[in-house]
Design a protein around this motif. Structure first.
Motif, PDB file in Angstrom:
ATOM      1  N   TYR A 180       0.823  -1.217   0.000  1.00 59.90           N
ATOM      2  CA  TYR A 180       0.000   0.000   0.000  1.00 59.90           C
ATOM      3  C   TYR A 180       0.855   1.264   0.000  1.00 59.90           C
ATOM      4  CZ  TYR A 180       0.858  -0.566   5.026  1.00 59.90           C
ATOM      5  OH  TYR A 180       1.435  -0.748   6.251  1.00 59.90           O
ATOM      6  N   VAL A 181       2.189   1.108   0.147  1.00 61.82           N
ATOM      7  CA  VAL A 181       3.109   2.248  -0.004  1.00 61.82           C
ATOM      8  C   VAL A 181       3.749   2.216  -1.388  1.00 61.82           C
ATOM      9  CG1 VAL A 181       5.242   3.309   0.807  1.00 61.82           C
ATOM     10  CG2 VAL A 181       3.574   2.436   2.461  1.00 61.82           C
ATOM     11  N   ARG A 182       4.184   1.032  -1.812  1.00 62.84           N
ATOM     12  CA  ARG A 182       4.884   0.917  -3.087  1.00 62.84           C
ATOM     13  C   ARG A 182       3.991   1.256  -4.277  1.00 62.84           C
ATOM     14  NH1 ARG A 182       6.455  -3.914  -0.844  1.00 62.84           N
ATOM     15  NH2 ARG A 182       5.472  -5.160  -2.461  1.00 62.84           N
ATOM     16  N   VAL A 183       2.793   0.714  -4.287  1.00 64.87           N
ATOM     17  CA  VAL A 183       1.912   0.916  -5.441  1.00 64.87           C
ATOM     18  C   VAL A 183       1.535   2.385  -5.624  1.00 64.87           C
ATOM     19  CG1 VAL A 183      -0.358   0.393  -6.406  1.00 64.87           C
ATOM     20  CG2 VAL A 183       1.054  -1.449  -5.484  1.00 64.87           C
ATOM     21  N   PRO A 184       1.021   3.073  -4.574  1.00 64.66           N
ATOM     22  CA  PRO A 184       0.730   4.505  -4.770  1.00 64.66           C
ATOM     23  C   PRO A 184       1.964   5.323  -5.129  1.00 64.66           C
ATOM     24  CG  PRO A 184      -0.365   3.697  -2.795  1.00 64.66           C
ATOM     25  CD  PRO A 184       0.574   2.626  -3.242  1.00 64.66           C
ATOM     26  N   LEU A 185       3.142   4.934  -4.566  1.00 64.09           N
ATOM     27  CA  LEU A 185       4.363   5.667  -4.865  1.00 64.09           C
ATOM     28  C   LEU A 185       4.727   5.532  -6.343  1.00 64.09           C
ATOM     29  CD1 LEU A 185       6.765   7.317  -3.864  1.00 64.09           C
ATOM     30  CD2 LEU A 185       7.936   5.168  -3.341  1.00 64.09           C
ATOM     31  N   LEU A 186       4.730   4.315  -6.835  1.00 55.39           N
ATOM     32  CA  LEU A 186       5.035   4.095  -8.244  1.00 55.39           C
ATOM     33  C   LEU A 186       3.982   4.736  -9.142  1.00 55.39           C
ATOM     34  CD1 LEU A 186       6.223   0.372  -8.103  1.00 55.39           C
ATOM     35  CD2 LEU A 186       7.637   2.394  -8.487  1.00 55.39           C
ATOM     36  N   PHE A 187       2.734   4.639  -8.726  1.00 55.48           N
ATOM     37  CA  PHE A 187       1.639   5.249  -9.478  1.00 55.48           C
ATOM     38  C   PHE A 187       1.848   6.766  -9.580  1.00 55.48           C
ATOM     39  CE2 PHE A 187      -2.591   7.196  -9.690  1.00 55.48           C
ATOM     40  CZ  PHE A 187      -3.120   6.548 -10.790  1.00 55.48           C
ATOM     41  N   SER A 188       2.233   7.387  -8.463  1.00 52.06           N
ATOM     42  CA  SER A 188       2.444   8.842  -8.445  1.00 52.06           C
ATOM     43  C   SER A 188       3.621   9.238  -9.323  1.00 52.06           C
ATOM     44  CB  SER A 188       2.674   9.328  -7.007  1.00 52.06           C
ATOM     45  OG  SER A 188       1.565   9.036  -6.189  1.00 52.06           O
ATOM     46  N   ILE A 189       4.699   8.449  -9.250  1.00 49.66           N
ATOM     47  CA  ILE A 189       5.869   8.737 -10.087  1.00 49.66           C
ATOM     48  C   ILE A 189       5.493   8.672 -11.563  1.00 49.66           C
ATOM     49  CG2 ILE A 189       8.130   7.884 -10.805  1.00 49.66           C
ATOM     50  CD1 ILE A 189       8.553   6.965  -7.894  1.00 49.66           C
ATOM     51  N   PHE A 190       4.748   7.648 -11.922  1.00 52.20           N
ATOM     52  CA  PHE A 190       4.322   7.485 -13.307  1.00 52.20           C
ATOM     53  C   PHE A 190       3.418   8.637 -13.731  1.00 52.20           C
ATOM     54  CE2 PHE A 190       1.612   5.585 -16.628  1.00 52.20           C
ATOM     55  CZ  PHE A 190       2.595   5.144 -17.497  1.00 52.20           C
ATOM     56  N   PHE A 191       2.497   9.023 -12.841  1.00 55.59           N
ATOM     57  CA  PHE A 191       1.560  10.099 -13.133  1.00 55.59           C
ATOM     58  C   PHE A 191       2.293  11.418 -13.357  1.00 55.59           C
ATOM     59  CE2 PHE A 191      -0.892  13.708 -11.485  1.00 55.59           C
ATOM     60  CZ  PHE A 191      -1.989  13.664 -12.327  1.00 55.59           C
TER      61      PHE A 191
END
Length: 294
Positions: free
Chosen positions: A8-19
């Motif tokens: 729940y930390v890694r996925v939003p973090l990677l999602f935000s970086i991609f966004f």
């Protein structure tokens, strides 16, 4: 790593970086990229779906592998899982890759033949983190060069100037419908040619019947001399136009017909005619006006 950075930390973090990467590289103007280009949000959700699917698969794989471990291997894994972050294999390997340090026992392999007054140097390589940062700066400079000097995207100065121009237009549009708050206490004498020209146009439309086109006076008094019935100066002239002349006679109030900011322009135009001495001007009326000392 998973212990310190759960899903729940890694996925939003990677999602935000991609966004944010897509927001940076896609020029969507003043709108978010996913609003202007709906395909972007589809890609974002697809990316998020892939990340979650990978987490599920990895977790299932780890569970299977854990079930195959011996008791001794499970205990060893439990010990490794409880190590402080700085002692974990992940952290140790990461630091080794970033600094590429050598053990003190290997100093003889690094020492250089160069000797100056008993001082010798070690032939250490540059830390990889420094090298990566240097390469990153080169990449950034290349992207900056292409984006701003070749493709001609707006730099900060141009963006600021455009936004200020847009804001100025917005202010002018707002003024067209905004309530006019000019009054006798706030009014000031205008000297700009455009303001005086606007005042002249209003004067010629509404005031010439009583004051003549040259303001020499007809039914109304002469406005070009230094004598005033209700006081001179921009504040008094403004107030006279706004509220009208003497009760029961004189000029009517114009505040219902001309908005206050335009009355300011008319008053300023009238005062700009002081001393013009038009032909056949009406005789002075009222008292001599002198501007009070500040």
């Amino acid at each position: 790593m998973k212990k310190y950075f759960p899903v729940y930390v890694r996925v939003p973090l990677l999602f935000s970086i991609f966004f944010f990467a897509m927001e940076f590289f896609i020029d969507s103007g003043d709108k978010p990229a996913f609003v202007k280009y709906p395909i972007v949000i589809l890609i974002l959700f697809l990316f998020l779906f892939v990340l979650i699917a990978m987490e599920i698969v990895l977790k299932a794989t780890n569970n299977i592998l854990n079930s195959l471990l011996t008791e001794e291997q499970r205990k060893q894994k439990e010990i490794e899982d409880n190590l402080p972050f700085t002692q974990t294999p992940f952290y140790q390997n990461l630091m080794q890759k970033l600094v590429r340090s050598r053990k003190i026992e290997e100093e003889d392999e690094l020492i250089m033949d160069h000797d100056y007054d008993g001082i010798k140097e070690l032939d250490n390589v540059l830390p990889p983190w420094w090298v990566y940062l240097f390469y990153g700066c080169i990449a950034f400079a290349f992207i900056y060069l292409v984006r701003f000097h070749i493709l001609g995207h707006d730099d900060q100065t141009t963006e600021f100037e455009k936004e200020m121009a847009e804001a100025k237009i917005a202010v002018e549009e707002y003024k067209k419908t905004a309530p006019d708050v000019m009054d006798k206490e706030k009014v000031t004498l205008l000297t700009d040619a455009a303001d005086l020209a606007a005042g002249k146009a209003i004067f010629e439309t509404n005031c010439v019947a009583c004051h003549r086109a040259d303001a020499g006076g007809a039914i109304g008094p002469n406005l070009t001399d230094n004598q005033w019935i209700l006081g001179g100066g921009v504040k008094n002239v403004f107030n006279t136009i706004m509220e009208g002349g003497r009760a029961g006679k004189g000029m009517v109030s114009w505040k219902e017909i001309i908005k206050p900011s335009d009355i300011q322009k008319v008053a300023s135009y009238v005062l700009s005619l002081q001393g013009t001495n038009p032909a056949d001007a009406k005789a002075p009326e009222g008292e001599v006006w002198e501007e009070p000392a500040n």
